[in-house]
Design a protein around this motif. Structure first.
Motif, PDB file in Angstrom:
ATOM      1  N   GLY A 154       0.820  -1.207   0.000  1.00  0.00           N
ATOM      2  CA  GLY A 154       0.000   0.000   0.000  1.00  0.00           C
ATOM      3  C   GLY A 154       0.854   1.257   0.000  1.00  0.00           C
ATOM      4  O   GLY A 154       0.585   2.222  -0.719  1.00  0.00           O
ATOM      5  N   ASN A 155       1.917   1.238   0.798  1.00  0.00           N
ATOM      6  CA  ASN A 155       2.687   2.467   0.966  1.00  0.00           C
ATOM      7  C   ASN A 155       3.460   2.838  -0.286  1.00  0.00           C
ATOM      8  O   ASN A 155       3.473   3.993  -0.692  1.00  0.00           O
ATOM      9  CB  ASN A 155       3.622   2.330   2.172  1.00  0.00           C
ATOM     10  CG  ASN A 155       3.887   3.654   2.851  1.00  0.00           C
ATOM     11  OD1 ASN A 155       3.023   4.542   2.835  1.00  0.00           O
ATOM     12  ND2 ASN A 155       5.049   3.802   3.450  1.00  0.00           N
ATOM     13  N   ILE A 156       4.086   1.870  -0.931  1.00  0.00           N
ATOM     14  CA  ILE A 156       4.852   2.174  -2.148  1.00  0.00           C
ATOM     15  C   ILE A 156       3.887   2.699  -3.225  1.00  0.00           C
ATOM     16  O   ILE A 156       4.201   3.648  -3.956  1.00  0.00           O
ATOM     17  CB  ILE A 156       5.679   0.949  -2.613  1.00  0.00           C
ATOM     18  CG1 ILE A 156       6.689   1.366  -3.684  1.00  0.00           C
ATOM     19  CG2 ILE A 156       4.813  -0.199  -3.096  1.00  0.00           C
ATOM     20  CD1 ILE A 156       7.732   0.294  -4.001  1.00  0.00           C
ATOM     21  N   SER A 157       2.684   2.128  -3.264  1.00  0.00           N
ATOM     22  CA  SER A 157       1.676   2.585  -4.241  1.00  0.00           C
ATOM     23  C   SER A 157       1.240   4.017  -3.930  1.00  0.00           C
ATOM     24  O   SER A 157       1.050   4.838  -4.833  1.00  0.00           O
ATOM     25  CB  SER A 157       0.458   1.665  -4.209  1.00  0.00           C
ATOM     26  OG  SER A 157       0.834   0.326  -4.427  1.00  0.00           O
ATOM     27  N   ALA A 158       1.087   4.309  -2.629  1.00  0.00           N
ATOM     28  CA  ALA A 158       0.635   5.646  -2.227  1.00  0.00           C
ATOM     29  C   ALA A 158       1.701   6.704  -2.503  1.00  0.00           C
ATOM     30  O   ALA A 158       1.402   7.795  -2.995  1.00  0.00           O
ATOM     31  CB  ALA A 158       0.271   5.650  -0.742  1.00  0.00           C
ATOM     32  N   TYR A 159       2.953   6.393  -2.195  1.00  0.00           N
ATOM     33  CA  TYR A 159       4.037   7.352  -2.486  1.00  0.00           C
ATOM     34  C   TYR A 159       4.073   7.658  -3.977  1.00  0.00           C
ATOM     35  O   TYR A 159       4.216   8.805  -4.387  1.00  0.00           O
ATOM     36  CB  TYR A 159       5.398   6.802  -2.040  1.00  0.00           C
ATOM     37  CG  TYR A 159       5.804   7.219  -0.640  1.00  0.00           C
ATOM     38  CD1 TYR A 159       6.399   8.465  -0.404  1.00  0.00           C
ATOM     39  CD2 TYR A 159       5.587   6.399   0.444  1.00  0.00           C
ATOM     40  CE1 TYR A 159       6.778   8.859   0.873  1.00  0.00           C
ATOM     41  CE2 TYR A 159       5.962   6.772   1.738  1.00  0.00           C
ATOM     42  CZ  TYR A 159       6.558   8.002   1.936  1.00  0.00           C
ATOM     43  OH  TYR A 159       6.917   8.395   3.199  1.00  0.00           O
ATOM     44  N   TRP A 160       3.942   6.608  -4.772  1.00  0.00           N
ATOM     45  CA  TRP A 160       4.030   6.807  -6.216  1.00  0.00           C
ATOM     46  C   TRP A 160       2.881   7.707  -6.694  1.00  0.00           C
ATOM     47  O   TRP A 160       3.080   8.619  -7.506  1.00  0.00           O
ATOM     48  CB  TRP A 160       4.046   5.457  -6.942  1.00  0.00           C
ATOM     49  CG  TRP A 160       4.272   5.612  -8.419  1.00  0.00           C
ATOM     50  CD1 TRP A 160       3.452   5.235  -9.423  1.00  0.00           C
ATOM     51  CD2 TRP A 160       5.417   6.228  -9.039  1.00  0.00           C
ATOM     52  NE1 TRP A 160       4.004   5.569 -10.645  1.00  0.00           N
ATOM     53  CE2 TRP A 160       5.211   6.181 -10.427  1.00  0.00           C
ATOM     54  CE3 TRP A 160       6.594   6.817  -8.547  1.00  0.00           C
ATOM     55  CZ2 TRP A 160       6.133   6.701 -11.337  1.00  0.00           C
ATOM     56  CZ3 TRP A 160       7.515   7.342  -9.462  1.00  0.00           C
ATOM     57  CH2 TRP A 160       7.280   7.268 -10.833  1.00  0.00           C
ATOM     58  N   MET A 161       1.693   7.461  -6.163  1.00  0.00           N
ATOM     59  CA  MET A 161       0.534   8.296  -6.511  1.00  0.00           C
ATOM     60  C   MET A 161       0.816   9.757  -6.138  1.00  0.00           C
ATOM     61  O   MET A 161       0.595  10.673  -6.930  1.00  0.00           O
ATOM     62  CB  MET A 161      -0.690   7.782  -5.729  1.00  0.00           C
ATOM     63  CG  MET A 161      -2.009   8.377  -6.139  1.00  0.00           C
ATOM     64  SD  MET A 161      -3.319   7.911  -4.953  1.00  0.00           S
ATOM     65  CE  MET A 161      -3.495   6.198  -5.267  1.00  0.00           C
ATOM     66  N   GLY A 162       1.328   9.949  -4.929  1.00  0.00           N
ATOM     67  CA  GLY A 162       1.619  11.311  -4.456  1.00  0.00           C
ATOM     68  C   GLY A 162       2.653  12.005  -5.331  1.00  0.00           C
ATOM     69  O   GLY A 162       2.475  13.148  -5.758  1.00  0.00           O
ATOM     70  N   PHE A 163       3.742  11.319  -5.624  1.00  0.00           N
ATOM     71  CA  PHE A 163       4.790  11.944  -6.443  1.00  0.00           C
ATOM     72  C   PHE A 163       4.281  12.258  -7.845  1.00  0.00           C
ATOM     73  O   PHE A 163       4.561  13.326  -8.389  1.00  0.00           O
ATOM     74  CB  PHE A 163       6.028  11.040  -6.512  1.00  0.00           C
ATOM     75  CG  PHE A 163       6.900  11.110  -5.289  1.00  0.00           C
ATOM     76  CD1 PHE A 163       7.479  12.322  -4.905  1.00  0.00           C
ATOM     77  CD2 PHE A 163       7.143   9.987  -4.513  1.00  0.00           C
ATOM     78  CE1 PHE A 163       8.285  12.410  -3.770  1.00  0.00           C
ATOM     79  CE2 PHE A 163       7.948  10.058  -3.377  1.00  0.00           C
ATOM     80  CZ  PHE A 163       8.519  11.272  -3.007  1.00  0.00           C
ATOM     81  N   LYS A 164       3.516  11.347  -8.422  1.00  0.00           N
ATOM     82  CA  LYS A 164       3.021  11.596  -9.783  1.00  0.00           C
ATOM     83  C   LYS A 164       2.058  12.781  -9.826  1.00  0.00           C
ATOM     84  O   LYS A 164       2.076  13.574 -10.756  1.00  0.00           O
ATOM     85  CB  LYS A 164       2.311  10.341 -10.311  1.00  0.00           C
ATOM     86  CG  LYS A 164       3.270   9.373 -10.960  1.00  0.00           C
ATOM     87  CD  LYS A 164       2.579   8.440 -11.937  1.00  0.00           C
ATOM     88  CE  LYS A 164       1.330   7.814 -11.315  1.00  0.00           C
ATOM     89  NZ  LYS A 164       0.803   6.694 -12.115  1.00  0.00           N
ATOM     90  N   GLU A 165       1.202  12.886  -8.802  1.00  0.00           N
ATOM     91  CA  GLU A 165       0.197  13.959  -8.795  1.00  0.00           C
ATOM     92  C   GLU A 165       0.815  15.351  -8.685  1.00  0.00           C
ATOM     93  O   GLU A 165       0.192  16.337  -9.047  1.00  0.00           O
ATOM     94  CB  GLU A 165      -0.787  13.743  -7.633  1.00  0.00           C
ATOM     95  CG  GLU A 165      -1.791  12.637  -7.933  1.00  0.00           C
ATOM     96  CD  GLU A 165      -2.760  12.378  -6.792  1.00  0.00           C
ATOM     97  OE1 GLU A 165      -3.486  11.388  -6.873  1.00  0.00           O
ATOM     98  OE2 GLU A 165      -2.789  13.155  -5.815  1.00  0.00           O
ATOM     99  N   GLN A 166       2.043  15.432  -8.164  1.00  0.00           N
ATOM    100  CA  GLN A 166       2.671  16.742  -8.006  1.00  0.00           C
ATOM    101  C   GLN A 166       3.152  17.335  -9.307  1.00  0.00           C
ATOM    102  O   GLN A 166       3.355  18.538  -9.389  1.00  0.00           O
ATOM    103  CB  GLN A 166       3.932  16.610  -7.157  1.00  0.00           C
ATOM    104  CG  GLN A 166       3.722  16.299  -5.747  1.00  0.00           C
ATOM    105  CD  GLN A 166       5.051  16.257  -5.026  1.00  0.00           C
ATOM    106  OE1 GLN A 166       5.178  16.847  -3.987  1.00  0.00           O
ATOM    107  NE2 GLN A 166       6.035  15.601  -5.582  1.00  0.00           N
ATOM    108  N   GLY A 167       3.440  16.476 -10.271  1.00  0.00           N
ATOM    109  CA  GLY A 167       3.909  16.986 -11.554  1.00  0.00           C
ATOM    110  C   GLY A 167       5.397  17.275 -11.624  1.00  0.00           C
ATOM    111  O   GLY A 167       5.903  17.621 -12.677  1.00  0.00           O
ATOM    112  N   HIS A 168       6.159  17.143 -10.517  1.00  0.00           N
ATOM    113  CA  HIS A 168       7.621  17.279 -10.615  1.00  0.00           C
ATOM    114  C   HIS A 168       8.198  15.939 -11.069  1.00  0.00           C
ATOM    115  O   HIS A 168       7.502  14.937 -11.076  1.00  0.00           O
ATOM    116  CB  HIS A 168       8.254  17.615  -9.269  1.00  0.00           C
ATOM    117  CG  HIS A 168       7.658  18.799  -8.585  1.00  0.00           C
ATOM    118  ND1 HIS A 168       7.669  20.056  -9.127  1.00  0.00           N
ATOM    119  CD2 HIS A 168       7.017  18.905  -7.395  1.00  0.00           C
ATOM    120  CE1 HIS A 168       7.064  20.882  -8.300  1.00  0.00           C
ATOM    121  NE2 HIS A 168       6.650  20.215  -7.246  1.00  0.00           N
TER     122      HIS A 168
END
Ligand code: F0G
Length: 347
Positions: A191-205
């Motif tokens: 769950g956590n690796i998936s959540a981090y990836w979602m967060g990083f992608k949503e930022q656009g950097h």
């Protein structure tokens, strides 16, 4: 204004119900601690940082997901929540359910959760059911019960959990004023690796590359095969059939990342080292990310030179006092006498 928790701070970017006041213990906003002495020992040439998630209110990163999942459950009118857990999810669910006045039932693998997690779960008033089986068995059971009854499931198969947990990626980016080159973390139910990836992608950097670590006796993603009897002393990640397996594989692939298995010995070496070199005490599973980094650097899979690397320390060391004591040297016993003290101190 002072910190009021994740939903107050990031809620406009979290896809959860906003119809009820947040159920919060003011989680999140955890420190990102530079770790130069540890970097020197395991990944020379890099700037290493520790995202110390053990400083969340119940001592693990699970509080990020739980403020979201319990708030969502309240908005949907739930009276009770349930989860399977290797310990941290149960403590977190129990605390947030207590705060919201909900019934909380947790399924744990009998004898395989750390003492601090069990103690806290009981203190928060949850109903604890120990099953003769693994976390994976428990997760199957709670999924079925949540389908048949109005009880709300708060494991990370619940999308609200990831909405909460992705905020850690945004905090890391704020704290570094940019994204790291690599983000290392332990992988259990994924769950956590998936959540981090979602967060990083949503930022656009530009997102970091992900470095996941599984315990060698519980490494289904690394080996590409379910583990029916997962084993490791890092009990938090003793999981043989991760619920977010495919999402983790996608995240690893998209990030040009890497996932590897680390032995219990490598995990415990990293666990002792981070405490001794940096004064940061995490639970054994949390050190798997560091053990993975060390191994990947030694194997030439990660080049640390000039890189910014973040390792997520997912839970506090005090969660698992048995491991800490087992790993410790026996204290030297002396009479209550100054001469004896000076002798043992060699001064
Ligand atoms: N680190 C700690 C301290 C954990 O408690 C967990 C998971 C993980 C890492 C792995 O995170 O599952 O999102 O890949 N603990 C769950 C629990 C399974 O029940 O507390 P994941």
């Amino acid at each position: 204004m002072s910190w009021q928790g994740l939903i107050a701070h990031f809620g406009d970017r979290m896809d959860i119900a906003k119809t009820v006041p947040p159920v919060t213990l003011h989680e999140g906003n955890t420190p990102l601690i530079p770790a130069p002495r540890l970097a020197q020992a395991i990944a020379p040439g890099c700037e290493l940082y520790l995202k110390y998630e053990g400083l969340n209110p119940t001592g693990s990163f699970k509080d990020r997901g739980m403020t979201a999942a319990i708030t969502q459950a309240v908005a949907e009118g739930a009276q009770a929540v349930i989860c399977a857990s290797t310990g941290n999810t149960s403590a977190s669910a129990a605390a947030y359910a207590a705060r919201a006045g909900l019934r909380c039932v947790v399924l744990i693998p009998d004898g395989k959760i750390a003492l601090g997690k069990l103690a806290a779960t009981i203190a928060y008033g949850a109903e604890v059911v120990a099953i003769d089986g693994s976390f994976d068995d428990g997760l199957r059971m709670v999924r079925e019960i949540a389908e048949r009854t109005p009880i709300s499931l708060v494991n990370s198969v619940n999308p609200a959990r990831l909405q909460g947990q992705k905020t850690a990626a945004w905090e890391v980016t704020e704290q570094l004023a940019g994204t790291p080159d690599w983000l290392c973390l332990p992988v259990g139910n994924a769950g956590n690796i998936s959540a981090y990836w979602m967060g990083f992608k949503e930022q656009g950097h530009k997102p970091p590359r992900l470095l996941g670590a599984q315990a060698a006796g519980s490494a289904p993603i690394v080996n590409g095969a379910r583990v029916d009897k997962p084993e490791t002393l890092a009990t938090a990640i003793r999981i043989g059939n991760p619920a977010r397996w495919q999402q983790a594989v996608d995240a690893l692939q998209e990030s040009c990342g890497h996932i590897l298995a680390v032995t219990d010995e490598e995990i415990f070496d990293a666990y002792r080292l981070v405490a001794k070199t940096e004064g940061v005490f995490c639970e054994p599973s949390s050190a798997a990310g560091l053990a993975g980094l060390r191994k990947a650097v030694a194997a030439g899979e990660v080049n640390p030179e000039g890189k910014r690397i973040v390792s997520v320390l997912t839970g506090h060391g005090l969660k698992d006092p048995d491991s800490a004591v087992r790993e410790a040297a026996v204290p030297t016993r002396i009479p209550a006498d100054l001469d004896a003290l000076m002798r043992v101190m060699n001064v």
